[in-house]
Design an enzyme around this catalytic site. Structure first.
Site, PDB file in Angstrom:
ATOM      1  N   ASP A 148     -10.617   4.614  -2.444  1.00 42.60           N
ATOM      2  CA  ASP A 148      -9.492   4.699  -3.387  1.00 42.60           C
ATOM      3  C   ASP A 148      -9.174   3.275  -3.829  1.00 42.60           C
ATOM      4  O   ASP A 148      -9.666   2.300  -3.244  1.00 42.60           O
ATOM      5  CB  ASP A 148      -8.274   5.314  -2.677  1.00 42.60           C
ATOM      6  CG  ASP A 148      -7.042   5.387  -3.572  1.00 42.60           C
ATOM      7  OD1 ASP A 148      -7.192   5.647  -4.782  1.00 42.60           O
ATOM      8  OD2 ASP A 148      -5.924   5.155  -3.072  1.00 42.60           O
ATOM      9  N   SER A 149      -8.312   3.158  -4.829  1.00 44.43           N
ATOM     10  CA  SER A 149      -7.856   1.832  -5.258  1.00 44.43           C
ATOM     11  C   SER A 149      -7.055   1.161  -4.143  1.00 44.43           C
ATOM     12  O   SER A 149      -6.916  -0.050  -4.124  1.00 44.43           O
ATOM     13  CB  SER A 149      -6.976   1.981  -6.489  1.00 44.43           C
ATOM     14  OG  SER A 149      -5.915   2.865  -6.189  1.00 44.43           O
ATOM     15  N   TYR A 187      -5.482   0.818 -10.047  1.00 48.78           N
ATOM     16  CA  TYR A 187      -6.533   1.187 -10.998  1.00 48.78           C
ATOM     17  C   TYR A 187      -5.916   1.849 -12.247  1.00 48.78           C
ATOM     18  O   TYR A 187      -6.471   1.740 -13.331  1.00 48.78           O
ATOM     19  CB  TYR A 187      -7.506   2.200 -10.363  1.00 48.78           C
ATOM     20  CG  TYR A 187      -8.582   1.618  -9.482  1.00 48.78           C
ATOM     21  CD1 TYR A 187      -8.555   0.298  -9.054  1.00 48.78           C
ATOM     22  CD2 TYR A 187      -9.645   2.427  -9.063  1.00 48.78           C
ATOM     23  CE1 TYR A 187      -9.559  -0.201  -8.226  1.00 48.78           C
ATOM     24  CE2 TYR A 187     -10.654   1.934  -8.251  1.00 48.78           C
ATOM     25  CZ  TYR A 187     -10.604   0.622  -7.828  1.00 48.78           C
ATOM     26  OH  TYR A 187     -11.594   0.137  -7.014  1.00 48.78           O
ATOM     27  N   GLY A 188      -4.823   2.528 -12.037  1.00 49.72           N
ATOM     28  CA  GLY A 188      -4.203   3.283 -13.134  1.00 49.72           C
ATOM     29  C   GLY A 188      -3.837   2.433 -14.334  1.00 49.72           C
ATOM     30  O   GLY A 188      -3.689   2.925 -15.447  1.00 49.72           O
ATOM     31  N   CYS A 248      -9.570   9.053  -5.540  1.00 49.27           N
ATOM     32  CA  CYS A 248      -8.672   8.405  -6.492  1.00 49.27           C
ATOM     33  C   CYS A 248      -8.824   9.153  -7.808  1.00 49.27           C
ATOM     34  O   CYS A 248      -9.949   9.307  -8.315  1.00 49.27           O
ATOM     35  CB  CYS A 248      -9.105   6.943  -6.649  1.00 49.27           C
ATOM     36  SG  CYS A 248      -8.292   6.056  -7.982  1.00 49.27           S
ATOM     37  N   ASN A 249      -7.732   9.644  -8.339  1.00 44.65           N
ATOM     38  CA  ASN A 249      -7.814  10.396  -9.594  1.00 44.65           C
ATOM     39  C   ASN A 249      -8.213   9.506 -10.758  1.00 44.65           C
ATOM     40  O   ASN A 249      -8.939   9.945 -11.652  1.00 44.65           O
ATOM     41  CB  ASN A 249      -6.473  11.047  -9.907  1.00 44.65           C
ATOM     42  CG  ASN A 249      -6.346  12.410  -9.275  1.00 44.65           C
ATOM     43  OD1 ASN A 249      -6.707  13.412  -9.877  1.00 44.65           O
ATOM     44  ND2 ASN A 249      -5.855  12.447  -8.045  1.00 44.65           N
ATOM     45  N   GLU A 263       3.623   3.198  -2.387  1.00 38.65           N
ATOM     46  CA  GLU A 263       2.885   2.184  -1.630  1.00 38.65           C
ATOM     47  C   GLU A 263       3.846   1.192  -0.955  1.00 38.65           C
ATOM     48  O   GLU A 263       3.588   0.682   0.126  1.00 38.65           O
ATOM     49  CB  GLU A 263       1.930   1.444  -2.574  1.00 38.65           C
ATOM     50  CG  GLU A 263       0.877   0.695  -1.872  1.00 38.65           C
ATOM     51  CD  GLU A 263      -0.540   1.202  -2.181  1.00 38.65           C
ATOM     52  OE1 GLU A 263      -1.451   0.530  -1.748  1.00 38.65           O
ATOM     53  OE2 GLU A 263      -0.726   2.233  -2.836  1.00 38.65           O
ATOM     54  N   CYS A 318      -2.721  12.386  -8.386  1.00 38.16           N
ATOM     55  CA  CYS A 318      -2.805  11.032  -7.828  1.00 38.16           C
ATOM     56  C   CYS A 318      -2.754  11.203  -6.320  1.00 38.16           C
ATOM     57  O   CYS A 318      -1.923  11.964  -5.802  1.00 38.16           O
ATOM     58  CB  CYS A 318      -1.634  10.184  -8.302  1.00 38.16           C
ATOM     59  SG  CYS A 318      -1.578   8.549  -7.536  1.00 38.16           S
ATOM     60  N   THR A 319      -3.651  10.501  -5.629  1.00 39.22           N
ATOM     61  CA  THR A 319      -3.748  10.733  -4.191  1.00 39.22           C
ATOM     62  C   THR A 319      -2.582  10.117  -3.401  1.00 39.22           C
ATOM     63  O   THR A 319      -2.481  10.318  -2.195  1.00 39.22           O
ATOM     64  CB  THR A 319      -5.102  10.215  -3.660  1.00 39.22           C
ATOM     65  OG1 THR A 319      -5.317   8.893  -4.164  1.00 39.22           O
ATOM     66  CG2 THR A 319      -6.225  11.116  -4.106  1.00 39.22           C
ATOM     67  N   HIS A 320      -1.707   9.394  -4.095  1.00 35.92           N
ATOM     68  CA  HIS A 320      -0.501   8.899  -3.423  1.00 35.92           C
ATOM     69  C   HIS A 320       0.584   9.987  -3.314  1.00 35.92           C
ATOM     70  O   HIS A 320       1.471   9.907  -2.468  1.00 35.92           O
ATOM     71  CB  HIS A 320       0.122   7.753  -4.221  1.00 35.92           C
ATOM     72  CG  HIS A 320      -0.561   6.445  -4.042  1.00 35.92           C
ATOM     73  ND1 HIS A 320      -1.811   6.184  -4.545  1.00 35.92           N
ATOM     74  CD2 HIS A 320      -0.156   5.305  -3.429  1.00 35.92           C
ATOM     75  CE1 HIS A 320      -2.150   4.950  -4.261  1.00 35.92           C
ATOM     76  NE2 HIS A 320      -1.168   4.393  -3.576  1.00 35.92           N
TER      77      HIS A 320
HETATM   78  N1  DGL Z   1      -4.579   6.593  -5.885  1.00 37.84           N
HETATM   79  C1  DGL Z   1      -4.714   6.323  -7.300  1.00 37.84           C
HETATM   80  C2  DGL Z   1      -5.049   7.621  -8.032  1.00 37.84           C
HETATM   81  O1  DGL Z   1      -5.212   8.685  -7.422  1.00 37.84           O
HETATM   82  C3  DGL Z   1      -3.436   5.779  -7.918  1.00 37.84           C
HETATM   83  C4  DGL Z   1      -3.070   4.358  -7.684  1.00 37.84           C
HETATM   84  C5  DGL Z   1      -3.615   3.370  -8.695  1.00 37.84           C
HETATM   85  O2  DGL Z   1      -3.162   3.323  -9.852  1.00 37.84           O
HETATM   86  O3  DGL Z   1      -4.486   2.624  -8.294  1.00 37.84           O
HETATM   87  O4  DGL Z   1      -5.159   7.606  -9.230  1.00 37.84           O
END
Ligand code: DGL
Length: 266
Positions: free
Chosen positions: A10-11, A42-43, A73-74, A152, A184-186
């Site tokens: 993931d990011s 990453y978003g 990570c989506n 986070e 989003c995995t968060h």
């Molecule tokens: N975990 C990332 C996702 O599922 C989101 C966090 C990011 O923007 O890096 O998209």
């Protein structure tokens, strides 16, 4: 091959919500996790940058002989999966979007489905494209960029997170939805707050569970599950180590883990 590890990345540490569920379901699988905390979020990045970061991570996980790699990570699943899969034919690569699409295909019709996720995920329109291709559901997406950094930083189940969540969920784009995808995995960490907001009127997908079920079945079908019932030590890497990541990692993985730093840029 069967005893080789499963790579998950993931990011940052959001993907640990998926790693936790995979570990719970498949306790004898060794997990190698990589959180690209140096390049987070990453978003907010371009598709090109997300592809480059993901390629380096996959190359790293391949050096660890992973039999399968989960893009937890989506944002990366949405903009980089097709290319990554094409370039890495010898290893099974999973994204976190297709399991949800598969679930909708088999279970949901004539509904209005809301999607919340990062800017990169929403910009890709991947959920809308894929859902309308396989069903007659309506899809409306909203970028919610404050949520991942907020989580986070450890802000959830409290007044600040409640205000931010309520503000996003009351957006006109999500009016009259019957279902909501947490893309989003968060977000599993704020699922309870989201459920509280809707008070039973909207069905919020249990994304981690749906994703874990899907991946477990695919590994089984391909005869890739480890038969050796020995407890194995997992490894967790980040590209930039801070104490705060280590503290949050415990909340995401639900147990204390040791993060090792490895910078893939050097
Ligand atoms: N975990 C990332 C996702 O599922 C989101 C966090 C990011 O923007 O890096 O998209």
């Amino acid at each position: 091959m069967k005893s080789n590890p499963i790579g998950i990345f993931d990011s940052g540490i959001g993907g640990l919500t998926i790693a936790h569920n995979i570990k719970k379901r498949l306790p004898y699988e060794k997990i190698i996790y990589f959180g690209d905390t140096k390049h987070l979020p990453y978003g907010e990045k371009s598709n090109e940058a997300i592809k480059q970061f993901s390629e380096k991570i996959i190359a790293f996980l391949k050096t660890k002989k992973c039999k399968a790699i989960i893009i937890a990570c989506n944002s990366a699943s949405s903009v980089a999966f097709n290319e990554l899969e094409k370039k890495n034919k010898k290893v099974m690569i999973f994204n976190v979007v297709d399991p949800i699409i598969n679930y909708i295909k088999n279970n949901i019709k004539n509904c209005k489905i809301g999607v919340i996720g990062t800017k990169a995920t929403v910009r890709s329109k991947i959920y809308k494209k894929k859902i309308t291709r396989i069903s007659n559901n309506n899809v409306s997406s909203l970028a919610t960029p404050l949520l991942a950094p907020m989580i986070e930083e450890g802000y959830f189940n409290e007044a600040i997170s409640n205000t931010v969540i309520n503000n996003y969920l009351s957006n006109a784009k999500l009016k009259n939805i019957t279902h909501l995808i947490l893309a989003c995995t968060h977000y599993p960490l704020i699922q309870q707050e989201i459920n509280n907001y809707y008070n039973g009127c909207v069905s919020v997908f249990e994304s981690s569970k749906i994703i874990t079920d899907y991946i477990t079945n695919k590994l089984k079908e391909n005869d890739l599950l480890n038969n050796n019932k020995r407890t194995i030590k997992d490894s967790f890497y980040v590209s930039n180590f801070t104490k705060s990541f280590e503290k949050s990692a415990k909340l995401f993985f639900k147990e204390k883990i040791q993060l090792k730093e490895i910078d893939l840029d050097t």
